[in-house]
Each structure stands twice: as structure tokens, then as C-alpha cells.
Design a protein around this motif. Structure first.
Motif, PDB file in Angstrom:
ATOM      1  N   ASN A 194      51.795  37.784  36.609  1.00 61.77           N
ATOM      2  CA  ASN A 194      52.142  37.342  35.256  1.00 61.77           C
ATOM      3  C   ASN A 194      53.039  38.384  34.599  1.00 61.77           C
ATOM      4  O   ASN A 194      52.778  39.585  34.660  1.00 61.77           O
ATOM      5  CB  ASN A 194      50.876  37.155  34.424  1.00 61.77           C
ATOM      6  CG  ASN A 194      49.865  36.252  35.093  1.00 61.77           C
ATOM      7  OD1 ASN A 194      48.852  36.728  35.580  1.00 61.77           O
ATOM      8  ND2 ASN A 194      50.140  34.971  35.139  1.00 61.77           N
ATOM      9  N   GLY A 195      54.107  37.916  33.984  1.00 61.31           N
ATOM     10  CA  GLY A 195      55.008  38.816  33.271  1.00 61.31           C
ATOM     11  C   GLY A 195      55.921  39.628  34.148  1.00 61.31           C
ATOM     12  O   GLY A 195      56.594  40.544  33.651  1.00 61.31           O
ATOM     13  N   GLN A 196      56.008  39.313  35.445  1.00 61.58           N
ATOM     14  CA  GLN A 196      56.781  40.124  36.390  1.00 61.58           C
ATOM     15  C   GLN A 196      58.016  39.359  36.851  1.00 61.58           C
ATOM     16  O   GLN A 196      57.934  38.167  37.164  1.00 61.58           O
ATOM     17  CB  GLN A 196      55.923  40.492  37.603  1.00 61.58           C
ATOM     18  CG  GLN A 196      56.590  41.449  38.563  1.00 61.58           C
ATOM     19  CD  GLN A 196      55.734  41.706  39.797  1.00 61.58           C
ATOM     20  OE1 GLN A 196      55.096  40.801  40.322  1.00 61.58           O
ATOM     21  NE2 GLN A 196      55.726  42.943  40.260  1.00 61.58           N
ATOM     22  N   SER A 239      45.604  46.666  36.862  1.00 55.80           N
ATOM     23  CA  SER A 239      44.687  46.681  38.007  1.00 55.80           C
ATOM     24  C   SER A 239      44.574  45.317  38.658  1.00 55.80           C
ATOM     25  O   SER A 239      44.466  45.200  39.881  1.00 55.80           O
ATOM     26  CB  SER A 239      43.291  47.144  37.567  1.00 55.80           C
ATOM     27  OG  SER A 239      43.317  48.465  37.085  1.00 55.80           O
ATOM     28  N   GLU A 240      44.589  44.257  37.840  1.00 54.79           N
ATOM     29  CA  GLU A 240      44.287  42.916  38.335  1.00 54.79           C
ATOM     30  C   GLU A 240      45.516  42.157  38.806  1.00 54.79           C
ATOM     31  O   GLU A 240      45.412  40.999  39.221  1.00 54.79           O
ATOM     32  CB  GLU A 240      43.571  42.113  37.240  1.00 54.79           C
ATOM     33  CG  GLU A 240      44.439  41.698  36.062  1.00 54.79           C
ATOM     34  CD  GLU A 240      44.647  42.768  35.000  1.00 54.79           C
ATOM     35  OE1 GLU A 240      45.171  42.449  33.913  1.00 54.79           O
ATOM     36  OE2 GLU A 240      44.292  43.947  35.256  1.00 54.79           O
ATOM     37  N   LEU A 241      46.715  42.770  38.734  1.00 51.39           N
ATOM     38  CA  LEU A 241      47.945  42.090  39.124  1.00 51.39           C
ATOM     39  C   LEU A 241      48.668  42.875  40.212  1.00 51.39           C
ATOM     40  O   LEU A 241      48.478  44.080  40.356  1.00 51.39           O
ATOM     41  CB  LEU A 241      48.874  41.927  37.913  1.00 51.39           C
ATOM     42  CG  LEU A 241      48.332  41.112  36.733  1.00 51.39           C
ATOM     43  CD1 LEU A 241      49.333  41.120  35.577  1.00 51.39           C
ATOM     44  CD2 LEU A 241      48.007  39.688  37.147  1.00 51.39           C
ATOM     45  N   THR A 242      49.508  42.184  40.960  1.00 55.28           N
ATOM     46  CA  THR A 242      50.304  42.852  41.987  1.00 55.28           C
ATOM     47  C   THR A 242      51.264  43.850  41.342  1.00 55.28           C
ATOM     48  O   THR A 242      51.582  43.750  40.151  1.00 55.28           O
ATOM     49  CB  THR A 242      51.109  41.833  42.813  1.00 55.28           C
ATOM     50  OG1 THR A 242      51.799  40.962  41.927  1.00 55.28           O
ATOM     51  CG2 THR A 242      50.208  41.025  43.710  1.00 55.28           C
ATOM     52  N   TYR A 300      49.991  54.780  44.827  1.00 58.02           N
ATOM     53  CA  TYR A 300      48.982  54.548  45.854  1.00 58.02           C
ATOM     54  C   TYR A 300      47.875  53.618  45.375  1.00 58.02           C
ATOM     55  O   TYR A 300      46.951  53.304  46.124  1.00 58.02           O
ATOM     56  CB  TYR A 300      48.466  55.889  46.381  1.00 58.02           C
ATOM     57  CG  TYR A 300      49.612  56.614  47.052  1.00 58.02           C
ATOM     58  CD1 TYR A 300      49.895  56.423  48.393  1.00 58.02           C
ATOM     59  CD2 TYR A 300      50.484  57.399  46.300  1.00 58.02           C
ATOM     60  CE1 TYR A 300      50.998  57.012  48.984  1.00 58.02           C
ATOM     61  CE2 TYR A 300      51.592  58.002  46.888  1.00 58.02           C
ATOM     62  CZ  TYR A 300      51.845  57.797  48.228  1.00 58.02           C
ATOM     63  OH  TYR A 300      52.955  58.367  48.809  1.00 58.02           O
ATOM     64  N   LYS A 301      48.012  53.134  44.136  1.00 52.41           N
ATOM     65  CA  LYS A 301      47.170  52.039  43.675  1.00 52.41           C
ATOM     66  C   LYS A 301      47.819  50.702  44.016  1.00 52.41           C
ATOM     67  O   LYS A 301      47.167  49.663  43.983  1.00 52.41           O
ATOM     68  CB  LYS A 301      46.888  52.186  42.180  1.00 52.41           C
ATOM     69  CG  LYS A 301      46.119  53.484  41.918  1.00 52.41           C
ATOM     70  CD  LYS A 301      45.776  53.731  40.486  1.00 52.41           C
ATOM     71  CE  LYS A 301      45.004  55.054  40.384  1.00 52.41           C
ATOM     72  NZ  LYS A 301      44.595  55.374  39.000  1.00 52.41           N
ATOM     73  N   ARG A 302      49.082  50.733  44.342  1.00 51.63           N
ATOM     74  CA  ARG A 302      49.783  49.572  44.901  1.00 51.63           C
ATOM     75  C   ARG A 302      49.633  49.536  46.412  1.00 51.63           C
ATOM     76  O   ARG A 302      49.459  48.467  46.994  1.00 51.63           O
ATOM     77  CB  ARG A 302      51.267  49.636  44.510  1.00 51.63           C
ATOM     78  CG  ARG A 302      52.158  48.615  45.179  1.00 51.63           C
ATOM     79  CD  ARG A 302      53.608  48.772  44.723  1.00 51.63           C
ATOM     80  NE  ARG A 302      54.512  47.941  45.510  1.00 51.63           N
ATOM     81  CZ  ARG A 302      55.132  48.339  46.619  1.00 51.63           C
ATOM     82  NH1 ARG A 302      54.964  49.580  47.070  1.00 51.63           N
ATOM     83  NH2 ARG A 302      55.929  47.537  47.275  1.00 51.63           N
ATOM     84  N   LEU A 303      49.715  50.703  47.051  1.00 56.40           N
ATOM     85  CA  LEU A 303      49.589  50.804  48.514  1.00 56.40           C
ATOM     86  C   LEU A 303      48.115  50.984  48.857  1.00 56.40           C
ATOM     87  O   LEU A 303      47.572  52.070  48.720  1.00 56.40           O
ATOM     88  CB  LEU A 303      50.399  51.988  49.032  1.00 56.40           C
ATOM     89  CG  LEU A 303      51.915  51.898  48.898  1.00 56.40           C
ATOM     90  CD1 LEU A 303      52.560  53.224  49.257  1.00 56.40           C
ATOM     91  CD2 LEU A 303      52.469  50.781  49.778  1.00 56.40           C
ATOM     92  N   THR A 307      42.449  43.954  50.821  1.00 58.00           N
ATOM     93  CA  THR A 307      42.762  43.226  49.607  1.00 58.00           C
ATOM     94  C   THR A 307      42.549  44.105  48.385  1.00 58.00           C
ATOM     95  O   THR A 307      41.917  45.155  48.452  1.00 58.00           O
ATOM     96  CB  THR A 307      41.885  41.976  49.476  1.00 58.00           C
ATOM     97  OG1 THR A 307      40.512  42.376  49.466  1.00 58.00           O
ATOM     98  CG2 THR A 307      42.128  41.030  50.633  1.00 58.00           C
ATOM     99  N   THR A 308      43.085  43.672  47.260  1.00 61.86           N
ATOM    100  CA  THR A 308      42.926  44.373  45.993  1.00 61.86           C
ATOM    101  C   THR A 308      42.360  43.400  44.969  1.00 61.86           C
ATOM    102  O   THR A 308      42.186  42.214  45.242  1.00 61.86           O
ATOM    103  CB  THR A 308      44.278  44.903  45.484  1.00 61.86           C
ATOM    104  OG1 THR A 308      45.098  43.780  45.141  1.00 61.86           O
ATOM    105  CG2 THR A 308      44.974  45.738  46.521  1.00 61.86           C
ATOM    106  N   VAL A 309      42.097  43.900  43.780  1.00 64.50           N
ATOM    107  CA  VAL A 309      41.650  43.037  42.690  1.00 64.50           C
ATOM    108  C   VAL A 309      42.652  41.909  42.465  1.00 64.50           C
ATOM    109  O   VAL A 309      42.294  40.786  42.107  1.00 64.50           O
ATOM    110  CB  VAL A 309      41.465  43.863  41.402  1.00 64.50           C
ATOM    111  CG1 VAL A 309      41.138  42.961  40.218  1.00 64.50           C
ATOM    112  CG2 VAL A 309      40.361  44.897  41.594  1.00 64.50           C
ATOM    113  N   SER A 310      43.925  42.206  42.705  1.00 62.31           N
ATOM    114  CA  SER A 310      44.982  41.208  42.482  1.00 62.31           C
ATOM    115  C   SER A 310      45.258  40.351  43.711  1.00 62.31           C
ATOM    116  O   SER A 310      46.212  39.582  43.724  1.00 62.31           O
ATOM    117  CB  SER A 310      46.264  41.921  42.058  1.00 62.31           C
ATOM    118  OG  SER A 310      46.653  42.875  43.016  1.00 62.31           O
ATOM    119  N   GLY A 311      44.411  40.441  44.739  1.00 61.37           N
ATOM    120  CA  GLY A 311      44.638  39.651  45.938  1.00 61.37           C
ATOM    121  C   GLY A 311      45.595  40.352  46.873  1.00 61.37           C
ATOM    122  O   GLY A 311      45.543  41.561  47.044  1.00 61.37           O
TER     123      GLY A 311
END
Length: 454
Positions: A194-196, A239-242, A300-303, A307-311
Motif C-alpha cells: 500500500n502506498g508504494q 513492518s507489515e508491508l514489503t 536487513y529487515k527487508r532481507l 516469510t515476513t509479516v508482509s508475506g
């Protein structure tokens, strides 16, 4: 000074009515610094081209200077002339930093130029396209951020036509400016979060592409601010988004010949043996060069493994390559090019490009094997099984990445020496200081997790 080149650029400036220019350079963090220089007369412009714009380097960020050092001079690269689309009397030049007439070894643009010159001596022109993702947000008085478009709430908003429509004026303005500048904007997407958003322009010489990336980020930031928003290229703002990537699409050329292209490739990827050796170099050095392609704590919160909170992260961490498969670190989206998906929106594009080029050239020079391409969905296979197959991951955090970089001789040599230290040591010291400042913070998560547990 090339008088014919100066004459040509001055003529363009006169035709447009340019009376001020930004003499712009970047520090380690790729923050654009500039002086606003009046150029109403030809002698003003000649002086700028000849002598550059002077700066107190220590005040301008991480560029290897102490308060006791002499001023730096930002020397315009005439080929980088960029009219500022929304201010007709203003233009920008990307500059190389010098000190007392000598190239400054801490200048990121100079580092990339030097690595590209080494490639050119071997017969290779490095070309690259970048995919710059960003969020449009609002920030409240307490510093919290939220998506600027309050209606952008779909669970799967990627390619959402309504989301594009609501930001139509902003996106088409950016697109129009890119095309006015001759960059060849060919797509404008609502991305996975969202918003990206992502707005793509045509690949070019790697130095040109990096110059454009710096101006593109500046342009998006400026236009967002003018529209009451904030644009962020931060790797993982939610945290919840890619997160925000800056994927590099790379190839080596000889004139008009793409040296990565081989339509008869028995693996079916359309890659030459040269390209496979380049991939071998990327795989060998990925853990070290990630300090440049993912250069912040937040990277490193992207890498992240799994899975992550954002899938799905869209940011693979297993050091693999293969096919048109977004779970691979190195994707082959089509014949004759390699996409590195480790690169994120916080990178200094000059440093990141220099690192991947140096790694790839090492693969070519030493005939490194790429191995067989991987066609698996790596998100669907467990960590232990992938480790048992012999696969490695990227570093888990910035501190680990700096350790890998510090002991990588190839990148140490490629980035060269500063005054009393290798550039790699300077970079590592700055980044470890960044890690220390982060690690000293007590976060809300820690309070929630530990306050009354013990």
C-alpha cells in the motif's frame, strides 16, 4: 577543458534560459549536496567548469574529511547536464570531488568511474537499469508515518488501477519530467505494498544510470513535498508491508553488442559464458558486497529468510540464480541481462554498482562457475533443506555484512586507498558506528517483550 563540450552545454543553457546551476555531489550515504551557482555570464560558467564549486568537506557528510582538511572542489561532469524540469532557469550537474587538483578517493562517483575504466580496459562497457521503489506517506507530529492515500487499503494492492488513479497527477508529472529529460520512462506501477510505487526508465551506461538515480530520488522527494507528502526510499518503513528495492539489471557490452546475450544458450536463459562467469563472481562475493547493496540497519529487515509479516519479501536472501523467478537472488528476466534483487532503496548507487561490477569482473577473470540455475520456489523450502543443498544466505544484519566486506580482498582492492586507509576500512568504520548507534537504542518492541517477563 573541452571547449567544444563547454560551448555545446552553454548553448543548451542559453536556449532554456538557465541562470543558476546546482553543482552536486554525494557522500557515502548518497545524500546530494550542492551549491547553487549563478551563471548569468559565460565567464561564470567557465570558472565553474574549470575550478568547480568549493565545499568544506567535513560539513558535507561522510566523504573522508576532517575539519583540518583543505576544501573539496566539486567539478561538473558536462555530460550530466540535467535541466530541472519544474524550474526552467535551473540545471544540475553531477560532480566529481577533487582536493587540491587531485581526484578525491572517497568520492563515490569517482570510485565507480575508476572501476568502470578498469572494465573498459578489458573491453567491457557496463550498462545498467535500476528499479527504484518508494512510498508516499504522511508523518504526524510525533513522527509516526502512515500511507498518504488513506483509501489505499487493499490486501493485495499491486498494480491497483484505482491506486494509480488517485496518485495520477503526481505519477504523470514525474513520468513526464523523466521523458522530458530523455530518460525513457516506460512504466509506472503501483507496487506490492500500500502506498508504494515504481517508475522505470531505460537502462544506460552505469554512470549515467547512477547519476539519474540520484536526481530521480531528489525529484520524487521534492515533488512529494510540494504536494504535501513525504517520499521515502527507506528499505523497510513498515513492518507489515514489503520493502523498497532498487534492483539492478546488468549487462556488459562492446559497442552495440551485448556480450551477455547468447540465443543458443543450452540452459535456455539466453546468456553467454561470459555472463555465467559474471554470475559466478556475483555469487562468490555477494555476502561481502551486500554491505554496499544493502548498506543500512534497516536493509536487513527487508532481507529476511523465509516469510515476513508482509508475506513474500520480494527480496531473496539465498545466494542463487535462475530463470524468471523472483525467489532467486539473481533473476534472469530475459536474454542477455542479470537482475540483482539484493539492492535496496538506501544504497549509494555508485558504490553498489562499483561493487557488483568488481565482483562480476572477478568471475570473468578467474572463470568462476555459476553452477546450474535454480527453478525452485525458495520460499516454499525449509531453511535446513536449503542449507543441506549447499546454499548460503546473505548476512543477517549490517554488522555481519561489514565483517564479510572487511575481509574481502577483491573489493578492498577495487575500491582503492584513501589517505591512510583503504576505502573499505573507512566504509566499515562508518557502518559499524551506525550499527552501534542502532544497537544502543531500547525499542518499543523490547519494552513490550521484556518489561514484566522476568
Amino acid at each position: 577543458m573541452d571547449r567544444s563540450a563547454v560551448d555545446a552545454v552553454w548553448g543548451q543553457m542559453q536556449d532554456r534560459g538557465v541562470t543558476f546551476v546546482f553543482a552536486q555531489f554525494v557522500d557515502m550515504y548518497a545524500r546530494p549536496s550542492a551549491k547553487l551557482v549563478p551563471v548569468r555570464a559565460r565567464e561564470d560558467f567557465d570558472a565553474l567548469v574549470q575550478d568547480g564549486a568549493g565545499f568544506a568537506g567535513f560539513a558535507a557528510g561522510e566523504i573522508g574529511q576532517a575539519p583540518s582538511d583543505p576544501d573539496i572542489a566539486a567539478i561538473p561532469d558536462l555530460s550530466s547536464y540535467t535541466p530541472v524540469p519544474w524550474q526552467t532557469n535551473l540545471a544540475r550537474f553531477a560532480c566529481d570531488v577533487t582536493v587540491e587538483g587531485e581526484e578525491w578517493p572517497y568520492c563515490p562517483r569517482t570510485i565507480l568511474r575508476r572501476v568502470m575504466a578498469g572494465a573498459r580496459e578489458k573491453g567491457y562497457e557496463f550498462k545498467m537499469g535500476l528499479e527504484l521503489e518508494y512510498f508516499l506517506v504522511h508523518q504526524d507530529e510525533r513522527g509516526a508515518i502512515r500511507i498518504a492515500d488513506e483509501k489505499d487499503t487493499l490486501e493485495k494492492p499491486c498494480y491497483d488501477m484505482a491506486g494509480l488513479t488517485r496518485q495520477y497527477d503526481f505519477l504523470t508529472t514525474v513520468s513526464g519530467y523523466c521523458n522530458d529529460l530523455g530518460w525513457g520512462n516506460y512504466a509506472n506501477d503501483h507496487e506490492d505494498a500500500n502506498g508504494q510505487f515504481e517508475q522505470n526508465f531505460t537502462f544506460d551506461d552505469a554512470l549515467v544510470s547512477c547519476d539519474r538515480a540520484i536526481f530521480f530520488r531528489y525529484m520524487v522527494h521534492t515533488l512529494a513535498e510540494q504536494n504535501g507528502m513525504i517520499a521515502t526510499f527507506m528499505p523497510k518503513p513498515f513492518s507489515e508491508l514489503t520493502g523498497n528495492g532498487c534492483h539492478f539489471h546488468m549487462s556488459l557490452w562492446d559497442g552495440d553488442t551485448n556480450l551477455f546475450l547468447d540465443e543458443s544458450d543450452p540452459r535456455g536463459l539466453g546468456l553467454s559464458e561470459l555472463a555465467y562467469a559474471f554470475i559466478g563472481g556475483l555469487k562468490k562475493h555477494a555476502r561481502a558486497y551486500s554491505a554496499f547493496t544493502a548498506p543500512t540497519v534497516n536493509s536487513y529487515k527487508r532481507l529476511k529468510v523465509g516469510t515476513t509479516v508482509s508475506g513474500a519479501t520480494w527480496a531473496p536472501v539465498w545466494i542463487t540464480y535462475g530463470y524468471n523467478n523472483r525467489t532467486q537472488m539473481l533473476r534472469i528476466p530475459g536474454p542477455g541481462r542479470v537482475e540483482d534483487r539484493t539492492v535496496d532503496g538506501s544504497c549509494n548507487p555508485y558504490l553498489a554498482a562499483a561493487a557488483v561490477l568488481a565482483a562480476g569482473l572477478d568471475g570473468i577473470e578467474n572463470g568462476l562457475e555459476a553452477g546450474e540455475p535454480n527453478s525452485d520456489n525458495l520460499y516454499a523450502i525449509g531453511y535446513e533443506e536449503l542449507r543441506a543443498r549447499g546454499l548460503e544466505t546473505l548476512p543477517a544484519n549490517l554488522l555481519e555484512a561489514t565483517h564479510e566486506l572487511k575481509y574481502n580482498d577483491l573489493l578492498r582492492e577495487a575500491f582503492g586507498k584513501g589517505r591512510e586507509e583503504d576505502y573499505v576500512d573507512y566504509f566499515v568504520d562508518v557502518k559499524r558506528g551506525e550499527w552501534d548507534r542502532y544497537h544502543e537504542q531500547v525499542t518499543p518492541w523490547e519494552i513490550r517483550e521484556y518489561l514484566t517477563r522476568f
